[in-house]
Design a protein around this motif. Structure first.
Motif, PDB file in Angstrom:
ATOM      1  N   TYR A  48     -41.657  39.786  65.221  1.00 13.01           N
ATOM      2  CA  TYR A  48     -40.306  40.245  65.565  1.00 13.01           C
ATOM      3  C   TYR A  48     -39.997  39.938  67.031  1.00 13.01           C
ATOM      4  N   THR A  49     -40.953  40.210  67.921  1.00 15.64           N
ATOM      5  CA  THR A  49     -40.717  39.922  69.335  1.00 15.64           C
ATOM      6  C   THR A  49     -40.633  38.419  69.578  1.00 15.64           C
ATOM      7  N   VAL A  50     -41.368  37.648  68.795  1.00 12.13           N
ATOM      8  CA  VAL A  50     -41.275  36.190  68.914  1.00 12.13           C
ATOM      9  C   VAL A  50     -39.878  35.725  68.520  1.00 12.13           C
ATOM     10  N   VAL A  51     -39.406  36.192  67.365  1.00 11.54           N
ATOM     11  CA  VAL A  51     -38.092  35.774  66.864  1.00 11.54           C
ATOM     12  C   VAL A  51     -36.989  36.160  67.836  1.00 11.54           C
ATOM     13  N   ARG A  52     -37.009  37.394  68.313  1.00  9.23           N
ATOM     14  CA  ARG A  52     -35.916  37.877  69.169  1.00  9.23           C
ATOM     15  C   ARG A  52     -35.766  37.060  70.441  1.00  9.23           C
ATOM     16  N   ASN A  53     -36.864  36.478  70.919  1.00  5.11           N
ATOM     17  CA  ASN A  53     -36.811  35.725  72.167  1.00  5.11           C
ATOM     18  C   ASN A  53     -36.928  34.217  71.960  1.00  5.11           C
ATOM     19  N   ALA A  54     -36.843  33.794  70.696  1.00  5.74           N
ATOM     20  CA  ALA A  54     -36.945  32.360  70.409  1.00  5.74           C
ATOM     21  C   ALA A  54     -35.740  31.815  69.663  1.00  5.74           C
ATOM     22  N   VAL A  55     -35.114  32.664  68.841  1.00  7.84           N
ATOM     23  CA  VAL A  55     -34.067  32.186  67.938  1.00  7.84           C
ATOM     24  C   VAL A  55     -32.874  33.134  67.985  1.00  7.84           C
ATOM     25  N   ARG A  56     -31.694  32.556  67.980  1.00  4.71           N
ATOM     26  CA  ARG A  56     -30.472  33.340  67.767  1.00  4.71           C
ATOM     27  C   ARG A  56     -29.921  32.928  66.406  1.00  4.71           C
ATOM     28  N   ALA A  57     -29.901  33.862  65.462  1.00  4.90           N
ATOM     29  CA  ALA A  57     -29.521  33.542  64.085  1.00  4.90           C
ATOM     30  C   ALA A  57     -28.252  34.276  63.689  1.00  4.90           C
ATOM     31  N   SER A  58     -27.550  33.720  62.727  1.00  3.31           N
ATOM     32  CA  SER A  58     -26.280  34.308  62.269  1.00  3.31           C
ATOM     33  C   SER A  58     -26.548  35.422  61.264  1.00  3.31           C
ATOM     34  N   VAL A  59     -27.213  36.470  61.744  1.00  3.14           N
ATOM     35  CA  VAL A  59     -27.536  37.628  60.909  1.00  3.14           C
ATOM     36  C   VAL A  59     -27.014  38.887  61.595  1.00  3.14           C
ATOM     37  N   GLU A  60     -26.737  39.905  60.806  1.00  5.98           N
ATOM     38  CA  GLU A  60     -26.277  41.174  61.362  1.00  5.98           C
ATOM     39  C   GLU A  60     -27.441  42.082  61.722  1.00  5.98           C
ATOM     40  N   SER A  61     -28.629  41.697  61.303  1.00  6.63           N
ATOM     41  CA  SER A  61     -29.838  42.443  61.623  1.00  6.63           C
ATOM     42  C   SER A  61     -31.002  41.467  61.629  1.00  6.63           C
ATOM     43  N   TYR A  62     -31.945  41.677  62.548  1.00  5.39           N
ATOM     44  CA  TYR A  62     -33.113  40.809  62.596  1.00  5.39           C
ATOM     45  C   TYR A  62     -34.264  41.372  61.768  1.00  5.39           C
ATOM     46  N   SER A  63     -33.923  42.104  60.723  1.00  5.99           N
ATOM     47  CA  SER A  63     -34.907  42.479  59.712  1.00  5.99           C
ATOM     48  C   SER A  63     -35.469  41.205  59.092  1.00  5.99           C
ATOM     49  N   ILE A  64     -36.752  41.231  58.756  1.00  2.36           N
ATOM     50  CA  ILE A  64     -37.360  40.030  58.183  1.00  2.36           C
ATOM     51  C   ILE A  64     -36.658  39.624  56.895  1.00  2.36           C
ATOM     52  N   LYS A  74     -33.516  39.766  56.270  1.00  3.28           N
ATOM     53  CA  LYS A  74     -32.281  39.046  56.592  1.00  3.28           C
ATOM     54  C   LYS A  74     -32.569  37.615  57.052  1.00  3.28           C
ATOM     55  N   LEU A  75     -33.772  37.388  57.562  1.00  3.23           N
ATOM     56  CA  LEU A  75     -34.120  36.062  58.079  1.00  3.23           C
ATOM     57  C   LEU A  75     -34.676  35.131  57.009  1.00  3.23           C
ATOM     58  N   GLU A  76     -35.056  35.674  55.871  1.00  4.91           N
ATOM     59  CA  GLU A  76     -35.774  34.873  54.873  1.00  4.91           C
ATOM     60  C   GLU A  76     -34.985  33.673  54.376  1.00  4.91           C
ATOM     61  N   ALA A  77     -33.667  33.770  54.384  1.00  4.26           N
ATOM     62  CA  ALA A  77     -32.853  32.634  53.935  1.00  4.26           C
ATOM     63  C   ALA A  77     -33.054  31.414  54.827  1.00  4.26           C
ATOM     64  N   PHE A  78     -33.412  31.628  56.091  1.00  4.23           N
ATOM     65  CA  PHE A  78     -33.575  30.507  57.018  1.00  4.23           C
ATOM     66  C   PHE A  78     -34.849  29.720  56.735  1.00  4.23           C
TER      67      PHE A  78
END
Length: 484
Positions: free
Chosen positions: A302-318, A320-324
């Motif tokens: 989670y800390t990796v994602v938050r500081n590596a990727v900006r995604a078009s999601v309303e929440s950075y729950s895993i 919500k990210l699975e579609a990517f």
């Protein structure tokens, strides 16, 4: 004769007198005062983990707080105060009106739809006539005013998040941006993949018993042939909770001897926090947990994602990210939530026999989905890292950390462990099953190393805060962020 309020519904909520429970019981007491003409002196909460012996709370201790809260509520809901907007709260997760509010927020393009936006940011944006996600997305960059609270950089990050969400919404497709590579954050926190890597997820419920229960440890790894190996350990009482914690720690310790470079991947801080909590609760596997933390063996994606990727999601729950990264779950989330609710309710009321094999199978598959999704996310992040390097940008790996304590400390730990083992021999794990003499021996045993354990917890917290970015520290209650 007066009646005192005896509340069983609060039993599953109480962990000390939190302010919502204070208001709830104070309101009951006040209603009784009106009905019987005299206020009850005490209110009581009946809790199952204390053999249903009522816990007593003196009404007068909370009276001033209750009267202030009631007065504020009456003023806010008084005649002529107008319509009250359904602002998001923690209660939304269990509220029966959640779907209606979600519909309202989407219709209004509410600022809460922006991932990771804070309430203080929403308040400040509204004060500057920015009240929708689209309006936030359209603000110029750099940020056009100096925030009253927080940094302009944090507001700029929120503006950029709103922009990508609005852009994706209008384009009808998923979008993501790679953030600037900053040493020691984001993709620079990804260690070199190892054949020994473990992907880990815990299922627990804080409302089971007095201290909650971690009822499922799920983890998977790859064997020498690269085949998927899944382990799922259940616990429905204190004895087995301790056992599955020790089993996991022993498995990791043994596997690290074979693969010294392995890491344990998880998503969000629940897993390391739980390992530390169980270590403290049962005073076992302390050195093993300490070595995992010293060696940065636990990797929070989670800390990796938050500081590596900006995604078009309303929440950075895993989820919500699975579609990517193209992950498809074996168990639909709605079905999993039904099974999780049934299981947790059964455990909360100590009705383990009602937990069917079908319910356990659904929960186990849901947990397995989380573990497999964590691995798929790690692989996707590694792919992004490779692409960035190919474009000419260096992305460093984290340096290995020493995880062994000093030799003198190891010898001391061994002596203390032997004494603790002798003192607690045949003492039940569950405090409810101990005699007074057994509990006294248990307390005496764990006083032996109390000061070092407490100091260790403080150092863990120190290093946890040290790993946060300056922006993350702004939202961290235990730390300071920004110019000071």
């Amino acid at each position: 004769m007066t009646h005192a309020e005896n509340d069983r519904s609060a039993a599953l909520k109480i962990r000390g007198m939190t302010y919502p429970l204070t208001l709830q019981l104070s309101l009951y007491a006040d209603l009784l005062r009106v009905m019987q003409g005299i206020a009850p002196e005490n209110v009581y909460v009946v809790v199952p983990w204390a053999n249903f012996v009522p816990q007593t709370f003196r009404v007068a201790d909370y009276g001033a707080f209750f009267r202030k809260a009631r007065r504020a509520a009456e003023e806010a809901t008084g005649a002529g105060s107008g319509e009250h907007y359904p602002e998001p709260t923690e209660h939304c997760d269990i509220c029966r009106w959640a779907d209606a509010c979600q519909t309202r927020w989407r219709k209004d393009d509410h600022l809460s739809l922006v991932a990771n936006i804070s309430k203080s940011q929403i308040a400040e944006l509204r004060a500057h006539a920015v009240s929708t996600t689209k309006a936030l997305a359209q603000l110029p960059s750099p940020f056009p005013w100096k925030p009253d609270r927080g940094s302009a950089a944090s507001f700029e990050k929120t503006r950029a998040q709103a922009h990508i969400q609005v852009s994706a919404r209008e384009a009808g497709e998923l979008l993501y941006d790679l953030l600037e590579v900053v040493p020691d954050t984001g993709l620079c926190r990804l260690p070199e993949p190892s054949l020994g890597d473990i992907f880990f997820d815990i299922e627990g419920d804080p409302f089971i018993g007095e201290h909650g229960l971690e009822y499922l440890f799920g983890y998977h790894y790859r064997n020498e042939a690269g085949d998927y190996v899944r382990l799922a350990n259940w616990a429905f009482d204190r004895n087995t909770e301790k056992a599955i914690f020790e089993r996991f720690m022993d498995f990791v310790t043994s596997r690290r001897e074979q693969f010294p470079d392995l890491h344990i991947y998880h998503y969000a801080p629940y897993e390391p926090a739980t390992l530390k909590r169980l270590m403290g609760r049962y005073a076992t596997r302390e050195s093993e947990v300490d070595r995992l933390l010293r060696g940065n063996v636990l990797v929070d994606l989670y800390t990796v994602v938050r500081n590596a990727v900006r995604a078009s999601v309303e929440s950075y729950s895993i989820k919500k990210l699975e579609a990517f990264y193209g992950f498809v779950r074996a168990t639909p989330l709605r079905e999993a939530n039904v099974a999780l609710t049934a299981l947790q309710v059964a455990l909360q009321v100590n009705d383990v026999v009602s937990v069917s094999d079908e319910i356990k199978a659904v929960v186990a598959t849901y947990n397995d989905d989380d573990c497999r999704s964590t691995e798929a996310l790690r692989d996707w992040l590694e792919q992004l890292r490779t692409e960035i390097i190919a474009s000419g940008t260096a992305v460093e790996r984290p340096a290995p950390e020493k995880d062994e304590p000093s030799e003198d400390l190891s010898e001391s730990e061994a002596r203390v462990a032997a004494l603790i083992g002798a003192l607690t021999y045949n003492v039940p794990v569950d405090v409810a099953e101990r005699t007074a003499a057994e509990h006294g021996k248990w307390i005496l045993a764990y006083c032996l190393d109390w000061h070092r354990r407490e100091a260790k917890s403080n150092w863990w917290e120190y290093f946890r805060l040290g790993d946060l970015t300056s922006e993350e520290l702004l939202d961290e209650k235990a730390g300071l962020g920004g110019p000071i």
